[in-house]
Design an enzyme around this catalytic site. Sequence first.
Site, PDB file in Angstrom:
ATOM      1  CG  ASP A   5      -2.308   0.292   0.989  1.00  0.00           C
ATOM      2  OD1 ASP A   5      -2.727   0.058  -0.158  1.00  0.00           O
ATOM      3  OD2 ASP A   5      -3.013   0.722   1.915  1.00  0.00           O
ATOM      4  NE  ARG A  23       8.769   9.777 -41.429  1.00  0.00           N
ATOM      5  CZ  ARG A  23       9.600   9.229 -42.293  1.00  0.00           C
ATOM      6  NH1 ARG A  23      10.846   9.678 -42.424  1.00  0.00           N
ATOM      7  NH2 ARG A  23       9.204   8.203 -43.025  1.00  0.00           N
ATOM      8  CD  GLN A  48       0.305   2.701 -35.126  1.00  0.00           C
ATOM      9  OE1 GLN A  48       0.742   1.701 -34.563  1.00  0.00           O
ATOM     10  NE2 GLN A  48      -0.113   2.685 -36.366  1.00  0.00           N
ATOM     11  N   GLY A  68       7.669   2.819 -38.515  1.00  0.00           N
ATOM     12  CA  GLY A  68       8.617   1.694 -38.569  1.00  0.00           C
ATOM     13  C   GLY A  68       9.828   1.877 -37.672  1.00  0.00           C
ATOM     14  CD  GLU A 110       5.647  -2.117  -5.652  1.00  0.00           C
ATOM     15  OE1 GLU A 110       4.894  -1.375  -5.009  1.00  0.00           O
ATOM     16  OE2 GLU A 110       6.851  -1.888  -5.801  1.00  0.00           O
ATOM     17  CB  THR A 157      -2.148  -7.887 -11.778  1.00  0.00           C
ATOM     18  OG1 THR A 157      -3.400  -8.276 -11.193  1.00  0.00           O
ATOM     19  CG2 THR A 157      -1.126  -9.002 -11.639  1.00  0.00           C
TER      20      THR A 157
HETATM   21  C1  LIG Z   1       9.938  -7.927 -13.030  1.00  0.00           C
HETATM   22  C2  LIG Z   1       9.195  -8.361 -11.816  1.00  0.00           C
HETATM   23  C3  LIG Z   1       9.595  -7.895 -10.566  1.00  0.00           C
HETATM   24  C4  LIG Z   1       8.929  -8.327  -9.430  1.00  0.00           C
HETATM   25  N1  LIG Z   1       9.392  -7.942  -8.178  1.00  0.00           N
HETATM   26  C5  LIG Z   1       8.888  -8.559  -7.083  1.00  0.00           C
HETATM   27  C6  LIG Z   1       9.511  -8.363  -5.802  1.00  0.00           C
HETATM   28  O1  LIG Z   1      10.466  -7.605  -5.637  1.00  0.00           O
HETATM   29  N2  LIG Z   1       9.018  -9.077  -4.737  1.00  0.00           N
HETATM   30  C7  LIG Z   1       7.953  -9.926  -4.854  1.00  0.00           C
HETATM   31  O2  LIG Z   1       7.569 -10.523  -3.859  1.00  0.00           O
HETATM   32  N3  LIG Z   1       7.331 -10.108  -6.061  1.00  0.00           N
HETATM   33  C8  LIG Z   1       7.787  -9.447  -7.160  1.00  0.00           C
HETATM   34  N4  LIG Z   1       7.197  -9.665  -8.381  1.00  0.00           N
HETATM   35  C9  LIG Z   1       6.022 -10.525  -8.475  1.00  0.00           C
HETATM   36  C10 LIG Z   1       4.747  -9.767  -8.870  1.00  0.00           C
HETATM   37  O3  LIG Z   1       4.301  -8.964  -7.839  1.00  0.00           O
HETATM   38  C11 LIG Z   1       3.743 -10.825  -9.334  1.00  0.00           C
HETATM   39  O4  LIG Z   1       4.194 -11.300 -10.597  1.00  0.00           O
HETATM   40  C12 LIG Z   1       2.332 -10.270  -9.454  1.00  0.00           C
HETATM   41  O5  LIG Z   1       1.804  -9.992  -8.174  1.00  0.00           O
HETATM   42  C13 LIG Z   1       1.390 -11.223 -10.189  1.00  0.00           C
HETATM   43  O6  LIG Z   1       1.500 -12.526  -9.725  1.00  0.00           O
HETATM   44  P1  LIG Z   1       1.684 -13.720 -10.779  1.00  0.00           P
HETATM   45  O7  LIG Z   1       2.806 -13.351 -11.662  1.00  0.00           O
HETATM   46  O8  LIG Z   1       1.799 -14.993 -10.039  1.00  0.00           O
HETATM   47  O9  LIG Z   1       0.375 -13.712 -11.631  1.00  0.00           O
HETATM   48  P2  LIG Z   1      -0.991 -14.465 -11.267  1.00  0.00           P
HETATM   49  O10 LIG Z   1      -1.404 -14.110  -9.884  1.00  0.00           O
HETATM   50  O11 LIG Z   1      -0.871 -15.900 -11.621  1.00  0.00           O
HETATM   51  O12 LIG Z   1      -1.996 -13.766 -12.275  1.00  0.00           O
HETATM   52  C14 LIG Z   1      -2.098 -14.153 -13.649  1.00  0.00           C
HETATM   53  C15 LIG Z   1      -3.205 -13.307 -14.261  1.00  0.00           C
HETATM   54  O13 LIG Z   1      -4.455 -13.611 -13.614  1.00  0.00           O
HETATM   55  C16 LIG Z   1      -5.030 -12.422 -13.105  1.00  0.00           C
HETATM   56  N5  LIG Z   1      -5.728 -12.718 -11.856  1.00  0.00           N
HETATM   57  C17 LIG Z   1      -5.286 -13.434 -10.789  1.00  0.00           C
HETATM   58  N6  LIG Z   1      -6.214 -13.467  -9.816  1.00  0.00           N
HETATM   59  C18 LIG Z   1      -7.271 -12.751 -10.272  1.00  0.00           C
HETATM   60  C19 LIG Z   1      -8.536 -12.398  -9.736  1.00  0.00           C
HETATM   61  N7  LIG Z   1      -8.924 -12.802  -8.519  1.00  0.00           N
HETATM   62  N8  LIG Z   1      -9.379 -11.654 -10.485  1.00  0.00           N
HETATM   63  C20 LIG Z   1      -9.002 -11.229 -11.731  1.00  0.00           C
HETATM   64  N9  LIG Z   1      -7.810 -11.522 -12.285  1.00  0.00           N
HETATM   65  C21 LIG Z   1      -6.962 -12.271 -11.573  1.00  0.00           C
HETATM   66  C22 LIG Z   1      -3.860 -11.486 -12.884  1.00  0.00           C
HETATM   67  O14 LIG Z   1      -4.267 -10.118 -12.858  1.00  0.00           O
HETATM   68  C23 LIG Z   1      -2.991 -11.816 -14.085  1.00  0.00           C
HETATM   69  O15 LIG Z   1      -3.454 -11.116 -15.205  1.00  0.00           O
HETATM   70  C24 LIG Z   1       7.819  -9.200  -9.551  1.00  0.00           C
HETATM   71  C25 LIG Z   1       7.408  -9.636 -10.808  1.00  0.00           C
HETATM   72  C26 LIG Z   1       8.089  -9.257 -11.930  1.00  0.00           C
HETATM   73  C27 LIG Z   1       7.645  -9.815 -13.257  1.00  0.00           C
END
Ligand SMILES: Cc1cc2nc3c(=O)[nH]c(=O)nc-3n(C[C@H](O)[C@H](O)[C@H](O)COP(=O)(O)OP(=O)(O)OC[C@H]3O[C@@H](n4cnc5c(N)ncnc54)[C@H](O)[C@@H]3O)c2cc1C
Length: 380
Positions: free
Chosen positions: A240, A268, A336, A340, A363, A365
């Site tokens: 948060d 351009r 866009q 190119g 942080e 999705t």
């Molecule tokens: C580059 C990078 C840096 C990161 N850094 C950190 C870090 O420092 N520390 C850490 O702890 N984590 C970190 N993360 C993890 C990140 O916070 C998670 O990837 C993110 O919270 C999503 O979890 P997931 O990848 O397992 O996706 P999932 O939870 O599997 O979600 C997959 C899809 O389903 C959707 N979804 C899931 N549940 C629901 C729901 N109830 N309703 C609607 N849609 C849903 C999601 O929005 C997404 O589109 C990092 C990730 C990346 C890629």
Amino acid sequence: MIDFSLSEDLLEIQARARKFAQEEILPIAAEYDRKGTVPPGIVEKAKKAGLLNVTIPREYGGMGYGALQSAIIAEELGAACSGISITILVNGLALTPIQLFGNEEQKEKFLRPVAEGAKLAAFCLTEREAGSDAGSIKTTALPDGDDYVINGVKCFATSGSMAEILVVFALTDPDRGARGASTIVVPANTPGIRVSKVEDKMGQRASNTAELTFDDVRVPQSNLLGKPGRGFPIALQTLDFGRSGVAALSVGVARAALELAIGYAKERQQFGAPIITNQGVSFMLADMGMKVEAARLLTWQAAWMADQGLKATAQSAMAKCFASDTAMQVTTDAVQIFGGVGYMRDHPVEKLMRDAKILQIYEGTNQIQRMVIARQLAKL
Ligand SMILES: Cc1cc2nc3c(=O)[nH]c(=O)nc-3n(C[C@H](O)[C@H](O)[C@H](O)COP(=O)(O)OP(=O)(O)OC[C@H]3O[C@@H](n4cnc5c(N)ncnc54)[C@H](O)[C@@H]3O)c2cc1C
């Protein structure tokens, strides 16, 4: 009274962050994007410029800034390279659980040396099977004498293979599920910790993202932050805290793409005139400009509310969601407008578009942000 002008203090912070971003980050952004590594020395330079651990209190080696000051810094750094910037910015986030929930001894032992020494910290919550559903983590930290013994795998930890301090969320009482999760500070050199993967990413490539495996990692129980079983609320409160930071970083990415697109559209020539003279192009720029302004206002509002001690759960989720959606849309539109050449690696808008995508994912999705917003609205 509403006043949209920045105070002297905020203007100084903005100018300092912009100078650092333009002089120290922008010139090396493309090189480290290609290499896929964090530029050596950048964290120390950020520390020297007063741009590291900005929300950590001064007494522990941070800058003692609030959320609005921090957002202004994040926008400037993000406009230069969000990949390099996330290493600088996430350090403060990873240290936040120690700042908010650590006792005096823990702050002296972990927070001060890391913050004063410009060392890296990593926030280790996510696991392969526990992303959005962070309450379903499986890593355990079982009590054994005066210690906890940690077993499990944490993935996607930003700065994971470079950090000296890991803030790990693990089950100290697995039978209680999420209510049995706790937050434990783990020095990264503790025996049993292995970097099992360093990720090769689409964007923000100049940051380090790693998977860490914990095999019988033993740490004293005195490394527990707060009370056992409070790990999940600690994780949520920390995230948060950081949400307006991701929003501000997104505004920076979008702003950079908008500025590049305006410059290119004026320069351009096609059909004997600059492409900006076509309504189809200028209206795209108008929409991009509107969204960037709106994203910044939401971000500053959320940060301001947090600084006033007001509950900003809905506003910070709105800011993160809207600003990162804006970054994705505006960078895509910038490509866009470049046509190119915008698709080619030697033009910066291509990198901005790749960098923007992750802002909608980490942080929390943007689907999860929408869930948070809807729940808050339903309470009205
Ligand atoms: C580059 C990078 C840096 C990161 N850094 C950190 C870090 O420092 N520390 C850490 O702890 N984590 C970190 N993360 C993890 C990140 O916070 C998670 O990837 C993110 O919270 C999503 O979890 P997931 O990848 O397992 O996706 P999932 O939870 O599997 O979600 C997959 C899809 O389903 C959707 N979804 C899931 N549940 C629901 C729901 N109830 N309703 C609607 N849609 C849903 C999601 O929005 C997404 O589109 C990092 C990730 C990346 C890629």
